[in-house]
Design a protein around this motif. Structure first.
Motif, PDB file in Angstrom:
ATOM      1  N   ARG A  39       0.861  -1.142   0.107  1.00 47.04           N
ATOM      2  CA  ARG A  39      -0.021   0.034  -0.026  1.00 47.04           C
ATOM      3  C   ARG A  39       0.927   1.280   0.032  1.00 47.04           C
ATOM      4  NH1 ARG A  39      -4.560  -1.955  -1.593  1.00 47.04           N
ATOM      5  NH2 ARG A  39      -5.726  -3.448  -0.295  1.00 47.04           N
ATOM      6  N   GLY A  40       2.213   1.042  -0.087  1.00 48.88           N
ATOM      7  CA  GLY A  40       2.773   2.362  -0.208  1.00 48.88           C
ATOM      8  C   GLY A  40       3.986   2.339   1.010  1.00 48.88           C
ATOM      9  N   LEU A  41       4.889   3.351   1.420  1.00 48.32           N
ATOM     10  CA  LEU A  41       5.470   3.495   2.357  1.00 48.32           C
ATOM     11  C   LEU A  41       4.629   3.764   3.544  1.00 48.32           C
ATOM     12  CD1 LEU A  41       8.257   6.024   0.817  1.00 48.32           C
ATOM     13  CD2 LEU A  41       8.250   3.471   1.339  1.00 48.32           C
ATOM     14  N   PRO A  42       5.331   3.164   4.880  1.00 42.21           N
ATOM     15  CA  PRO A  42       4.524   3.337   5.996  1.00 42.21           C
ATOM     16  C   PRO A  42       4.541   4.639   6.360  1.00 42.21           C
ATOM     17  CG  PRO A  42       6.887   2.314   6.492  1.00 42.21           C
ATOM     18  CD  PRO A  42       6.376   2.306   4.974  1.00 42.21           C
ATOM     19  N   THR A  43       3.582   5.310   7.117  1.00 42.09           N
ATOM     20  CA  THR A  43       3.282   6.664   7.438  1.00 42.09           C
ATOM     21  C   THR A  43       4.101   6.931   8.705  1.00 42.09           C
ATOM     22  OG1 THR A  43       1.142   6.271   8.567  1.00 42.09           O
ATOM     23  CG2 THR A  43       1.370   6.969   5.815  1.00 42.09           C
ATOM     24  N   VAL A  44       4.660   8.004   8.984  1.00 39.20           N
ATOM     25  CA  VAL A  44       5.180   8.368  10.121  1.00 39.20           C
ATOM     26  C   VAL A  44       4.275   9.435  10.880  1.00 39.20           C
ATOM     27  CG1 VAL A  44       7.294   9.283  11.237  1.00 39.20           C
ATOM     28  CG2 VAL A  44       7.458   7.722   9.288  1.00 39.20           C
ATOM     29  N   ALA A  45       4.107   9.186  12.199  1.00 41.26           N
ATOM     30  CA  ALA A  45       3.460  10.229  12.845  1.00 41.26           C
ATOM     31  C   ALA A  45       4.257  11.440  12.979  1.00 41.26           C
ATOM     32  CB  ALA A  45       3.191   9.788  14.254  1.00 41.26           C
ATOM     33  N   PRO A  46       3.474  12.566  12.836  1.00 44.05           N
ATOM     34  CA  PRO A  46       4.031  14.174  12.625  1.00 44.05           C
ATOM     35  C   PRO A  46       4.796  14.242  13.900  1.00 44.05           C
ATOM     36  CG  PRO A  46       1.583  14.222  12.641  1.00 44.05           C
ATOM     37  CD  PRO A  46       1.941  12.663  12.431  1.00 44.05           C
ATOM     38  N   VAL A  47       5.785  14.869  14.028  1.00 44.28           N
ATOM     39  CA  VAL A  47       6.481  15.581  15.217  1.00 44.28           C
ATOM     40  C   VAL A  47       5.906  16.756  15.375  1.00 44.28           C
ATOM     41  CG1 VAL A  47       8.531  15.978  16.163  1.00 44.28           C
ATOM     42  CG2 VAL A  47       8.603  13.899  14.763  1.00 44.28           C
ATOM     43  N   CYS A  48       5.360  17.202  16.618  1.00 44.92           N
ATOM     44  CA  CYS A  48       4.553  18.350  16.853  1.00 44.92           C
ATOM     45  C   CYS A  48       5.210  19.258  17.648  1.00 44.92           C
ATOM     46  CB  CYS A  48       3.316  18.186  17.420  1.00 44.92           C
ATOM     47  SG  CYS A  48       1.914  17.221  16.579  1.00 44.92           S
ATOM     48  N   ASP A  49       6.303  18.840  18.339  1.00 47.15           N
ATOM     49  CA  ASP A  49       6.970  19.624  19.313  1.00 47.15           C
ATOM     50  C   ASP A  49       8.232  20.048  18.753  1.00 47.15           C
ATOM     51  OD1 ASP A  49       7.808  17.061  19.465  1.00 47.15           O
ATOM     52  OD2 ASP A  49       8.328  17.178  21.552  1.00 47.15           O
ATOM     53  N   LEU A  50       8.470  20.535  17.376  1.00 41.02           N
ATOM     54  CA  LEU A  50       9.697  21.079  16.757  1.00 41.02           C
ATOM     55  C   LEU A  50       9.774  22.621  16.935  1.00 41.02           C
ATOM     56  CD1 LEU A  50      10.258  18.914  13.654  1.00 41.02           C
ATOM     57  CD2 LEU A  50      11.446  18.739  16.037  1.00 41.02           C
ATOM     58  N   PRO A  51      10.696  23.107  16.998  1.00 38.67           N
ATOM     59  CA  PRO A  51      10.774  24.599  17.086  1.00 38.67           C
ATOM     60  C   PRO A  51      10.430  25.304  15.614  1.00 38.67           C
ATOM     61  CG  PRO A  51      12.854  23.716  17.764  1.00 38.67           C
ATOM     62  CD  PRO A  51      12.122  22.758  17.162  1.00 38.67           C
ATOM     63  N   ASP A  52      10.014  26.427  15.650  1.00 36.07           N
ATOM     64  CA  ASP A  52       9.448  27.137  14.408  1.00 36.07           C
ATOM     65  C   ASP A  52      10.713  27.375  13.587  1.00 36.07           C
ATOM     66  OD1 ASP A  52       6.918  26.992  15.316  1.00 36.07           O
ATOM     67  OD2 ASP A  52       6.864  29.082  16.363  1.00 36.07           O
ATOM     68  N   ASP A  53      11.973  27.785  13.856  1.00 33.38           N
ATOM     69  CA  ASP A  53      13.170  27.939  13.007  1.00 33.38           C
ATOM     70  C   ASP A  53      13.335  26.877  12.394  1.00 33.38           C
ATOM     71  OD1 ASP A  53      15.076  29.633  12.015  1.00 33.38           O
ATOM     72  OD2 ASP A  53      16.540  28.806  13.485  1.00 33.38           O
ATOM     73  N   PRO A  54      13.426  26.707  11.146  1.00 33.96           N
ATOM     74  CA  PRO A  54      13.773  25.361  10.355  1.00 33.96           C
ATOM     75  C   PRO A  54      15.119  24.774  10.545  1.00 33.96           C
ATOM     76  CG  PRO A  54      13.004  27.157   8.809  1.00 33.96           C
ATOM     77  CD  PRO A  54      13.134  27.947  10.101  1.00 33.96           C
ATOM     78  N   ALA A  55      16.294  25.876  11.003  1.00 35.36           N
ATOM     79  CA  ALA A  55      17.458  25.347  11.233  1.00 35.36           C
ATOM     80  C   ALA A  55      17.632  24.723  12.658  1.00 35.36           C
ATOM     81  CB  ALA A  55      18.559  26.431  11.264  1.00 35.36           C
ATOM     82  N   ASP A  56      16.694  25.282  13.694  1.00 36.15           N
ATOM     83  CA  ASP A  56      16.504  24.622  14.866  1.00 36.15           C
ATOM     84  C   ASP A  56      15.738  23.338  14.817  1.00 36.15           C
ATOM     85  OD1 ASP A  56      17.941  26.739  16.076  1.00 36.15           O
ATOM     86  OD2 ASP A  56      16.113  27.849  16.674  1.00 36.15           O
ATOM     87  N   ALA A  57      14.989  23.299  14.014  1.00 37.97           N
ATOM     88  CA  ALA A  57      14.269  22.007  13.884  1.00 37.97           C
ATOM     89  C   ALA A  57      14.853  20.994  13.386  1.00 37.97           C
ATOM     90  CB  ALA A  57      12.991  22.242  12.901  1.00 37.97           C
ATOM     91  N   LEU A  58      15.614  21.272  12.262  1.00 42.38           N
ATOM     92  CA  LEU A  58      16.671  20.217  11.812  1.00 42.38           C
ATOM     93  C   LEU A  58      17.651  20.058  12.830  1.00 42.38           C
ATOM     94  CD1 LEU A  58      17.391  18.682   9.242  1.00 42.38           C
ATOM     95  CD2 LEU A  58      18.879  20.846   8.580  1.00 42.38           C
ATOM     96  N   ALA A  59      18.277  20.728  13.686  1.00 43.54           N
ATOM     97  CA  ALA A  59      19.170  20.271  14.453  1.00 43.54           C
ATOM     98  C   ALA A  59      18.410  19.223  15.621  1.00 43.54           C
ATOM     99  CB  ALA A  59      19.544  21.413  15.365  1.00 43.54           C
ATOM    100  N   GLU A  60      17.355  19.683  16.012  1.00 44.52           N
ATOM    101  CA  GLU A  60      16.459  18.624  17.060  1.00 44.52           C
ATOM    102  C   GLU A  60      16.210  17.371  16.386  1.00 44.52           C
ATOM    103  OE1 GLU A  60      14.452  17.686  20.285  1.00 44.52           O
ATOM    104  OE2 GLU A  60      15.688  19.150  20.115  1.00 44.52           O
ATOM    105  N   LEU A  61      15.882  17.360  15.009  1.00 42.77           N
ATOM    106  CA  LEU A  61      15.705  16.189  14.410  1.00 42.77           C
ATOM    107  C   LEU A  61      16.887  15.041  14.426  1.00 42.77           C
ATOM    108  CD1 LEU A  61      13.174  16.955  11.620  1.00 42.77           C
ATOM    109  CD2 LEU A  61      12.651  15.787  13.351  1.00 42.77           C
ATOM    110  N   ARG A  62      18.051  15.991  13.964  1.00 40.69           N
ATOM    111  CA  ARG A  62      19.318  15.167  14.055  1.00 40.69           C
ATOM    112  C   ARG A  62      19.703  14.672  15.397  1.00 40.69           C
ATOM    113  NH1 ARG A  62      22.493  19.009   9.714  1.00 40.69           N
ATOM    114  NH2 ARG A  62      21.634  17.990   8.040  1.00 40.69           N
ATOM    115  N   ARG A  63      19.570  15.573  16.497  1.00 40.60           N
ATOM    116  CA  ARG A  63      19.921  14.959  17.817  1.00 40.60           C
ATOM    117  C   ARG A  63      18.738  13.975  18.104  1.00 40.60           C
ATOM    118  NH1 ARG A  63      17.509  15.160  22.303  1.00 40.60           N
ATOM    119  NH2 ARG A  63      15.851  16.220  21.921  1.00 40.60           N
ATOM    120  N   ARG A  64      17.504  13.996  17.759  1.00 44.60           N
ATOM    121  CA  ARG A  64      16.938  12.602  18.225  1.00 44.60           C
ATOM    122  C   ARG A  64      17.131  11.303  17.321  1.00 44.60           C
ATOM    123  NH1 ARG A  64      10.591  15.542  18.212  1.00 44.60           N
ATOM    124  NH2 ARG A  64      10.891  17.123  19.511  1.00 44.60           N
ATOM    125  N   ALA A  65      17.499  11.715  16.281  1.00 40.97           N
ATOM    126  CA  ALA A  65      18.009  10.504  15.251  1.00 40.97           C
ATOM    127  C   ALA A  65      19.311  10.008  16.001  1.00 40.97           C
ATOM    128  CB  ALA A  65      18.100  10.812  13.868  1.00 40.97           C
TER     129      ALA A  65
END
Length: 69
Positions: free
Chosen positions: A38-64
């Protein structure tokens, strides 16, 4: 001699109509059997990310990085 020409036209037309009707029925039923994929599995959206894209990317990398350990 006239009947021979009539049959030469009637038989191919009847065959083509039969093939057309079979294709029509096949298309209405949904076509080929669908695969279970049926396609790729869906991933639940992450709601608690910062509004700044650079900060959000840093947070995602830290979580990974913490999930890999």
């Amino acid at each position: 001699a006239g009947w021979g020409r009539l049959w030469a036209v009637t038989v191919p037309v009847a065959i083509m109509m039969g093939v057309f009707l079979m294709l029509l029925i096949y298309a209405r039923r949904g076509g080929a059997p669908r695969s279970r994929f049926r396609g790729l599995p869906t991933v639940a959206p992450v709601c608690d990310l910062p509004d700044d894209p650079a900060d959000a990317l840093a947070e995602l990398r830290r979580r990974a990085a913490t999930e890999e350990r």
